[in-house]
Each structure stands twice: as C-alpha cells, then as structure tokens.
Design a protein around this motif. Sequence first.
Motif, short mmCIF file in Angstrom:
data_model
loop_
_atom_site.label_atom_id
_atom_site.label_comp_id
_atom_site.label_asym_id
_atom_site.label_seq_id
_atom_site.Cartn_x
_atom_site.Cartn_y
_atom_site.Cartn_z
N THR A 1 -4.77 -8.65 -21.81
CA THR A 1 -5.74 -7.80 -21.06
C THR A 1 -5.16 -8.74 -19.57
O THR A 1 -6.42 -7.58 -18.77
N VAL A 2 -5.31 -9.68 -19.22
CA VAL A 2 -5.35 -9.96 -17.87
C VAL A 2 -4.31 -9.16 -17.37
O VAL A 2 -4.43 -8.65 -16.10
N ILE A 3 -2.99 -9.02 -17.23
CA ILE A 3 -2.10 -7.97 -16.65
C ILE A 3 -2.36 -6.87 -16.65
O ILE A 3 -2.28 -6.67 -15.66
N ARG A 4 -3.08 -6.43 -17.41
CA ARG A 4 -3.48 -4.75 -17.13
C ARG A 4 -4.82 -5.20 -16.29
O ARG A 4 -4.78 -3.81 -15.59
N GLN A 5 -5.18 -5.60 -16.22
CA GLN A 5 -6.66 -5.75 -15.00
C GLN A 5 -6.44 -6.22 -14.11
O GLN A 5 -6.63 -5.67 -12.90
N GLN A 6 -5.15 -7.22 -13.54
CA GLN A 6 -4.69 -7.13 -12.33
C GLN A 6 -4.09 -5.72 -11.95
O GLN A 6 -3.53 -5.17 -10.82
N THR A 7 -3.29 -4.53 -12.93
CA THR A 7 -2.18 -3.56 -12.75
C THR A 7 -3.82 -2.91 -12.51
O THR A 7 -3.45 -2.24 -10.94
N GLN A 8 -4.93 -2.70 -13.00
CA GLN A 8 -6.28 -1.52 -12.89
C GLN A 8 -6.17 -2.25 -11.08
O GLN A 8 -6.49 -1.19 -10.60
N SER A 9 -6.14 -3.36 -10.79
CA SER A 9 -6.23 -3.39 -9.27
C SER A 9 -5.65 -3.11 -8.74
O SER A 9 -6.08 -3.51 -6.73
N LEU A 10 -4.80 -2.41 -8.78
CA LEU A 10 -3.61 -1.84 -7.77
C LEU A 10 -4.65 -0.62 -7.11
O LEU A 10 -4.90 -0.79 -5.90
N ASN A 11 -5.50 -0.59 -8.11
CA ASN A 11 -6.29 1.05 -7.69
C ASN A 11 -7.62 0.65 -6.75
O ASN A 11 -8.41 -0.10 -7.81
N VAL A 12 -7.25 0.42 -5.16
CA VAL A 12 -8.28 -0.13 -4.84
C VAL A 12 -9.86 0.93 -4.92
O VAL A 12 -9.36 1.98 -4.40
N VAL B 1 -7.67 3.06 -1.86
CA VAL B 1 -5.79 3.02 -1.54
C VAL B 1 -5.60 2.80 -3.14
O VAL B 1 -5.86 2.41 -3.64
N ARG B 2 -4.16 3.14 -2.68
CA ARG B 2 -3.35 2.45 -3.67
C ARG B 2 -2.00 1.91 -3.70
O ARG B 2 -1.14 1.67 -2.90
N MET B 3 -2.28 0.78 -4.51
CA MET B 3 -0.78 -0.10 -4.41
C MET B 3 0.42 -0.48 -5.40
O MET B 3 0.15 0.43 -6.25
N GLY B 4 1.01 -0.78 -4.65
CA GLY B 4 2.73 -1.71 -5.82
C GLY B 4 2.92 -2.08 -5.53
O GLY B 4 2.77 -2.75 -4.66
N ASN B 5 3.05 -2.69 -6.77
CA ASN B 5 3.54 -4.18 -7.32
C ASN B 5 4.36 -3.86 -8.23
O ASN B 5 5.10 -3.79 -9.52
N ILE B 6 5.76 -4.04 -8.11
CA ILE B 6 7.08 -4.19 -8.80
C ILE B 6 7.27 -5.12 -9.59
O ILE B 6 7.06 -5.73 -10.93
N SER B 7 6.55 -6.77 -9.31
CA SER B 7 6.91 -8.32 -10.42
C SER B 7 5.54 -7.28 -11.37
O SER B 7 6.15 -7.87 -12.24
N LEU B 8 4.43 -6.99 -10.84
CA LEU B 8 3.48 -6.79 -11.08
C LEU B 8 3.69 -6.03 -13.25
O LEU B 8 2.96 -6.15 -14.11
N ASP B 9 4.33 -4.94 -12.21
CA ASP B 9 4.65 -3.69 -13.15
C ASP B 9 5.44 -4.61 -14.11
O ASP B 9 5.60 -4.12 -15.58
N VAL C 1 0.46 -0.77 0.08
CA VAL C 1 -0.06 0.03 -0.41
C VAL C 1 0.87 1.13 0.03
O VAL C 1 1.27 1.15 1.28
N THR C 2 0.70 1.98 -1.38
CA THR C 2 1.55 2.92 -0.87
C THR C 2 0.58 4.55 -0.27
O THR C 2 1.17 5.80 -0.95
N GLU C 3 -0.34 4.51 -1.08
CA GLU C 3 -1.22 5.72 -0.90
C GLU C 3 -2.74 5.03 0.05
O GLU C 3 -3.14 4.06 -0.59
N VAL C 4 -2.71 5.87 0.81
CA VAL C 4 -4.56 5.23 1.38
C VAL C 4 -5.71 6.48 1.24
O VAL C 4 -4.96 8.09 1.89
N PHE C 5 -6.66 7.02 0.39
CA PHE C 5 -6.97 7.70 0.14
C PHE C 5 -8.77 8.37 1.60
O PHE C 5 -9.34 8.80 1.78
#
Length: 284
Positions: A126-137, A76-84, A58-62
């Motif tokens: 497409t699958v990876i993009r959806q997972q990346t977008q899920s980092l923004n909860v 919240v916003r999360m970061g995942n280097i492996s996913l990026d 978790v990098t940011e909490v709103f």
Amino acid sequence: LYLDKRDLMRTHWKPVAAGAAAVLILLLIPFRHEYVEERFILEPQQRAVVRTSVPGRVTEVFADEGQQLKAGAALVRMGNISLDSRAAETTANYQLAASRAREAEMKYAVYGAAEQQRIQMAVNRTVIRQQTQSLNVTTPISGLVTTPRVRDLAGQYVPAGTLIAEVADTSVMRARVYVPEPEFRKLQTISGNSLRLDALWAPVKGTVAAISPTSQSLRPGLMSQPQYEGLRLPSFFVVDVILQNADGKLRDGMTGTAKIFGRRQGLLPSMLQPLVDAVSRRLW
C-alpha cells in the motif's frame, strides 16, 4: 460686535435660542460615518502550492502558465525506475505471503505467523502504491496556474519537495487592507466598505471577512518609507475584504485604496474627538 448686537439679541432672544438649539441638534445628529482610508493589496482567497512528495524524472508536463484547471487535473507525470521495481517487488512478496497464509490455514500449520507476514507485506504494498501514484502530480483545487515556465521541468530530475506550480482560485479575491494601529479604534463597528483599485475607475464593494488578531508589518510597496532618520511606520492590523471576481478583472497583486466605514457619528463629536484624545493623553 457683542456690544453692537447685545440689544438686538436681548430683544429677539427666543428666535436666537431656537436657532442655536436647532444648529446644535443638527451637529449632534449621527448622519456621518467614521471611516479609515488605507491601502490594500489583492490576493486569491484560495491558493495551493503543489510540490513533489517523491523524487523522479519529469516525463510529461500538462499545464502552462495562465491555464485554468479543475481540481484533480494533472500537472506533471514523473518516472522513477527504482520505485517501479520496488512496487513490483512488494507486489510479488505480498502474493507469496498471501499464498503461504492460505496454505498454512488449510494445513493447520503456524497460521498466525504467516498471516502477520501477509499483513506486513500488504502494508508495504500500500505504501509503495501511494508513492507510485504520487508520481502523477495533480492540483488539489480548481484555479489558474500562476507559475511561469512550468514546461521547463520536462526531462529534469526533481527531488522530493520540489515546487511544481502554484494554482490560485481567482474567482474569489481577498483584499488585505492595512489599517494603522491609531486608526483601528474607528472600526469597532464596521458598516460598509468601498475599494478603488489603481488599475480601475469604478469602485468595488466586498464583504469584510476577518480582522487580524495581532498587528502585522506592512507589505512592501504599499506605502513609501519615512524619509527622516528615526521615524518608522506604525504597526498595522489587516482587514480582509472578500470580493467576487467572476469576470476575472481583478488580478493577484493589484493595489488600491479602501474606505472602511464604522459607526455613525455627529459632526460636532467628530470635530471634538481629536481634542478629547489629546486631553486624555495629557491627563494620563
């Protein structure tokens, strides 16, 4: 008393009979509502439990406890280097596969295999993009954040499925009225209701929305437990009453006592109903 009044009643039997008939008619007039008076607990009609679908830090909490949010607002916003890195890799693979497919089409080479590889790379991207977008909860509904200390998540690594926050739409509340099984027969026809909360003086009215199809156990804290060994609480059917809460006075977890009115019945049938029930049980 009978011997003293016998001659008087024989002389004035018509007024006496008329008075008795009038009293009997009054006792049979259905002016009184049957009702049950039972405990209830309030809860939001709509509630969303927001969890993470991918792991990350978790990098940011709103959001804060008690904050009012609109649907789609970020929690919240999360970061995942492996996913990026996987997202960058799949994008590069897709671009390479698309280039090979175009080249094969122009040279009339094995286009089918190249096109299949391009489609597969597109699906992976497409699958990876959806997972990346899920980092923004985000919250799926508009409502109030009810989870305490949401900001404590900042900087933490959370696995998939971690609870982020609960969001409750408190503009419409639901009172869950627990009616014991023996009293449920009075609610074959529901004509009205009146709810008095322990925290408020004035009663409120709502709309009966549903009745549970099966019996349920009583929510803890609504009724004291039996003090004698061997006694147990009866089964309960839950009647849901919807209450508008535009002013925000009604809160999640408030308790009170509800009256739910059934059909109209005369005073005499109401008085004789327990006797009829007792005789019916004995005859059975």
